[in-house]
Scaffold this motif. Structure first.
Motif, PDB file in Angstrom:
ATOM      1  N   UNK A   1       0.783  -1.456  -0.301  1.00 24.06           N
ATOM      2  CA  UNK A   1       0.266  -0.018   0.111  1.00 24.06           C
ATOM      3  C   UNK A   1       0.674   1.564  -0.182  1.00 24.06           C
ATOM      4  N   UNK A   2       0.725   2.113  -0.695  1.00 19.21           N
ATOM      5  CA  UNK A   2       1.539   3.335  -1.183  1.00 19.21           C
ATOM      6  C   UNK A   2       0.804   4.245  -1.227  1.00 19.21           C
ATOM      7  N   UNK A   3       1.736   5.112  -0.699  1.00 20.68           N
ATOM      8  CA  UNK A   3       1.008   6.744  -0.142  1.00 20.68           C
ATOM      9  C   UNK A   3       1.271   7.553  -0.661  1.00 20.68           C
ATOM     10  N   UNK A   4       0.775   8.142  -1.907  1.00 23.63           N
ATOM     11  CA  UNK A   4       1.024   9.699  -2.730  1.00 23.63           C
ATOM     12  C   UNK A   4       1.246  10.356  -1.750  1.00 23.63           C
ATOM     13  N   UNK A   5       2.369  10.910  -1.571  1.00 22.71           N
ATOM     14  CA  UNK A   5       2.719  11.975  -0.134  1.00 22.71           C
ATOM     15  C   UNK A   5       2.633  13.718  -1.479  1.00 22.71           C
ATOM     16  N   UNK A   6       0.644  13.945  -0.867  1.00 22.14           N
ATOM     17  CA  UNK A   6       0.867  14.602  -1.740  1.00 22.14           C
ATOM     18  C   UNK A   6       1.069  16.274  -0.993  1.00 22.14           C
ATOM     19  N   UNK A   7       0.926  16.057   0.397  1.00 25.26           N
ATOM     20  CA  UNK A   7       1.617  16.994   1.359  1.00 25.26           C
ATOM     21  C   UNK A   7       2.989  17.404   1.559  1.00 25.26           C
ATOM     22  N   UNK A   8       3.656  16.384   0.878  1.00 24.46           N
ATOM     23  CA  UNK A   8       5.345  17.524   0.122  1.00 24.46           C
ATOM     24  C   UNK A   8       4.801  18.730  -0.490  1.00 24.46           C
ATOM     25  N   UNK A   9       4.124  18.318  -0.995  1.00 25.35           N
ATOM     26  CA  UNK A   9       4.073  19.139  -2.632  1.00 25.35           C
ATOM     27  C   UNK A   9       4.239  21.009  -2.142  1.00 25.35           C
ATOM     28  N   UNK A  10       4.252  21.809  -2.695  1.00 24.69           N
ATOM     29  CA  UNK A  10       4.832  23.539  -1.883  1.00 24.69           C
ATOM     30  C   UNK A  10       2.971  23.866  -2.273  1.00 24.69           C
TER      31      UNK A  10
ATOM     32  N   UNK B   1      -5.885   3.028  -7.415  1.00 28.05           N
ATOM     33  CA  UNK B   1      -6.033   4.459  -6.944  1.00 28.05           C
ATOM     34  C   UNK B   1      -7.060   4.599  -6.240  1.00 28.05           C
ATOM     35  N   UNK B   2      -6.230   5.111  -5.228  1.00 30.59           N
ATOM     36  CA  UNK B   2      -8.039   5.365  -3.498  1.00 30.59           C
ATOM     37  C   UNK B   2      -7.837   6.891  -4.299  1.00 30.59           C
ATOM     38  N   UNK B   3      -9.028   8.419  -4.348  1.00 33.89           N
ATOM     39  CA  UNK B   3      -8.707   9.583  -4.546  1.00 33.89           C
ATOM     40  C   UNK B   3      -9.796  10.216  -3.691  1.00 33.89           C
ATOM     41  N   UNK B   4      -8.942  11.013  -2.833  1.00 34.07           N
ATOM     42  CA  UNK B   4     -10.255  11.783  -2.468  1.00 34.07           C
ATOM     43  C   UNK B   4     -10.597  12.741  -3.393  1.00 34.07           C
ATOM     44  N   UNK B   5     -12.233  12.998  -2.811  1.00 38.39           N
ATOM     45  CA  UNK B   5     -13.167  13.869  -3.921  1.00 38.39           C
ATOM     46  C   UNK B   5     -13.474  15.239  -2.787  1.00 38.39           C
ATOM     47  N   UNK B   6     -13.694  16.395  -3.270  1.00 42.51           N
ATOM     48  CA  UNK B   6     -14.782  17.379  -3.224  1.00 42.51           C
ATOM     49  C   UNK B   6     -14.963  17.466  -4.887  1.00 42.51           C
ATOM     50  N   UNK B   7     -14.407  19.117  -5.437  1.00 37.39           N
ATOM     51  CA  UNK B   7     -15.338  19.148  -6.062  1.00 37.39           C
ATOM     52  C   UNK B   7     -15.293  18.257  -7.751  1.00 37.39           C
ATOM     53  N   UNK B   8     -13.783  17.337  -7.298  1.00 41.34           N
ATOM     54  CA  UNK B   8     -13.702  15.863  -8.326  1.00 41.34           C
ATOM     55  C   UNK B   8     -12.596  16.954  -9.341  1.00 41.34           C
TER      56      UNK B   8
ATOM     57  N   UNK C   1     -13.569  -2.352  -2.096  1.00 36.82           N
ATOM     58  CA  UNK C   1     -13.111  -4.237  -2.633  1.00 36.82           C
ATOM     59  C   UNK C   1     -12.129  -3.370  -3.694  1.00 36.82           C
ATOM     60  N   UNK C   2     -10.860  -4.700  -2.765  1.00 39.22           N
ATOM     61  CA  UNK C   2      -9.542  -4.534  -4.586  1.00 39.22           C
ATOM     62  C   UNK C   2      -9.283  -5.261  -4.924  1.00 39.22           C
ATOM     63  N   UNK C   3      -9.406  -4.929  -6.245  1.00 43.59           N
ATOM     64  CA  UNK C   3      -8.740  -6.361  -7.083  1.00 43.59           C
ATOM     65  C   UNK C   3      -7.935  -7.319  -6.708  1.00 43.59           C
ATOM     66  N   UNK C   4      -8.162  -8.395  -6.683  1.00 41.95           N
ATOM     67  CA  UNK C   4      -7.241  -9.281  -6.256  1.00 41.95           C
ATOM     68  C   UNK C   4      -5.891  -9.627  -6.184  1.00 41.95           C
ATOM     69  N   UNK C   5      -5.250  -8.521  -7.270  1.00 41.40           N
ATOM     70  CA  UNK C   5      -3.837  -8.748  -6.895  1.00 41.40           C
ATOM     71  C   UNK C   5      -3.498  -7.013  -7.024  1.00 41.40           C
ATOM     72  N   UNK C   6      -1.982  -6.886  -7.132  1.00 34.36           N
ATOM     73  CA  UNK C   6      -1.715  -5.703  -7.714  1.00 34.36           C
ATOM     74  C   UNK C   6      -1.495  -5.066  -5.972  1.00 34.36           C
ATOM     75  N   UNK C   7      -0.842  -3.754  -6.481  1.00 36.13           N
ATOM     76  CA  UNK C   7      -0.386  -2.751  -4.992  1.00 36.13           C
ATOM     77  C   UNK C   7      -1.220  -1.606  -5.474  1.00 36.13           C
ATOM     78  N   UNK C   8      -1.739  -0.663  -4.249  1.00 32.42           N
ATOM     79  CA  UNK C   8      -2.780  -0.373  -3.740  1.00 32.42           C
ATOM     80  C   UNK C   8      -1.728   0.820  -3.507  1.00 32.42           C
ATOM     81  N   UNK C   9      -2.865   1.798  -4.263  1.00 34.92           N
ATOM     82  CA  UNK C   9      -2.275   3.542  -4.319  1.00 34.92           C
ATOM     83  C   UNK C   9      -3.163   4.272  -3.967  1.00 34.92           C
ATOM     84  N   UNK C  10      -2.954   5.342  -2.133  1.00 33.90           N
ATOM     85  CA  UNK C  10      -4.016   6.030  -1.520  1.00 33.90           C
ATOM     86  C   UNK C  10      -2.984   7.557  -1.660  1.00 33.90           C
ATOM     87  N   UNK C  11      -4.205   8.451  -2.512  1.00 33.43           N
ATOM     88  CA  UNK C  11      -3.499   9.857  -2.644  1.00 33.43           C
ATOM     89  C   UNK C  11      -3.592  10.679  -1.653  1.00 33.43           C
ATOM     90  N   UNK C  12      -2.770  10.864  -1.252  1.00 31.43           N
ATOM     91  CA  UNK C  12      -3.070  11.572   0.293  1.00 31.43           C
ATOM     92  C   UNK C  12      -2.663  12.927   0.343  1.00 31.43           C
TER      93      UNK C  12
END
Length: 315
Positions: A37-46, A171-178, A290-301
């Motif tokens: 499970x990988x966290x895409x760390x957008x909190x590290x962006x400018x 990929x799991x992505x938060x949604x506000x306005x899209x 419900x995750x796919x049976x295989x592969x890595x998971x990415x979560x956007x932070x």
């Protein structure tokens, strides 16, 4: 969806200033789920969130006429910070209307970056105020999510994810306005169509699920969530159809689940994430996806703009 070439052009245009954000392996979640499970760390962006990408791309693609009268925006916080910074790079004045209950951390941060910040009513009243300012001052509106130039800038997150995690299946992505999920979806649908893109919303602000049910953007009567960065009452006319086309599922999580996720990110992943950034982790912790049976998971932070006082309830 936006053409791949447009996302790639956006990436070339902003990459001299905004570097790719790291992928962090969440060891606890990986062990629990038996897969990476990988966290895409957008909190590290400018400016502490992904919003600087879309804002900088908008500014750099704007005409002289659009920039001449200054810029205007409505924001709960992260778009305000991103646009204040991006406008400052080009010495363009920016006026931002924020709801009266906006994060003081984000208000002060936006002012420190040179923006004129006006606090006015709730989010709907803030929009009314901005429209009047556009008429009075001749400001050019930079919408936080319902603008193709902004969406293209946010789509660079998707290009980075695909380059950084070739084994990702979801990929799991938060949604506000899209805007973010529309940008990521434009990248994944073209480059990796077999990958699942899942949108995560607060149950008290599920504006995209509401749009799906109504077959188009439709304003929520009420928005109640601790995840203020995702508290959009209505999704965008541009972001909705792209999300509908490229997203496989929408999941909602409540405030209690979000609080657990903020706590997990702080103490297990060692990341200070704001509540809206934690909804993807909340969905995994609650077993709501419900995750796919295989592969890595990415979560956007998505961001980490939160003060100590705001973080206190989640400790």
């Amino acid at each position: 969806m936006l053409p791949l070439e447009r996302l790639q052009a956006a990436q070339r245009l902003i990459s001299d200033t905004l570097l790719p954000t790291p992928m962090l392996l969440d060891h606890v979640l990986s062990e629990r789920l038996g897969r990476s499970v990988w966290l895409k760390t957008e909190l590290c962006q400018r400016t502490g969130s992904f919003k600087s990408r879309g804002a900088l791309h908008w500014v750099r693609t704007a005409s002289h006429q659009e920039l001449a009268g200054g810029l205007g925006a409505v924001s709960a916080g992260n778009h305000a910070l991103g646009l204040a910074w991006a406008a400052g790079q080009a010495n363009i004045p920016v006026t931002i209307v924020m709801p009266e209950d906006a994060s003081r951390f984000k208000v002060e941060g936006s002012r420190a970056l040179g923006a004129e910040v006006i606090l006015h009513g709730d989010i709907n009243q803030a929009w009314e105020k901005m429209h009047s300012l556009i008429e009075e001052r001749g400001l050019a509106l930079v919408h936080p999510y319902d603008d193709e130039r902004v969406i293209a800038g946010q789509g660079t997150v998707g290009l980075e994810i695909l380059a950084q995690t070739p084994k990702a299946s979801v990929i799991l992505c938060p949604i506000g306005g899209g805007g973010l999920i529309a940008g990521i979806g434009s990248a994944t649908a073209t480059l990796r169509p077999g990958l699942s893109l899942i949108g995560i919303e607060p149950s008290g602000a599920a504006s995209m699920a509401h749009a799906w049910a109504k077959d188009g953007p439709s304003r929520l009567d009420k928005v109640t969530t601790c995840a203020k960065s995702l508290a959009a009452a209505i999704v965008g006319e541009h972001s909705y159809p792209i999300c509908r086309e490229t997203t496989q599922a929408l999941i909602q999580v409540d405030d209690t689940s979000i609080a657990h996720a903020v706590h997990h990110l702080l103490y297990q992943a060692k990341l200070v994430a704001e509540p809206g950034a934690a909804v993807g982790v909340a969905a995994l912790l609650e077993g709501a996806v419900t995750l796919p049976p295989e592969g890595d998971v990415v979560v956007v932070i998505t961001g980490g703009n939160v003060s100590r006082d705001e973080l206190e309830p989640f400790l």
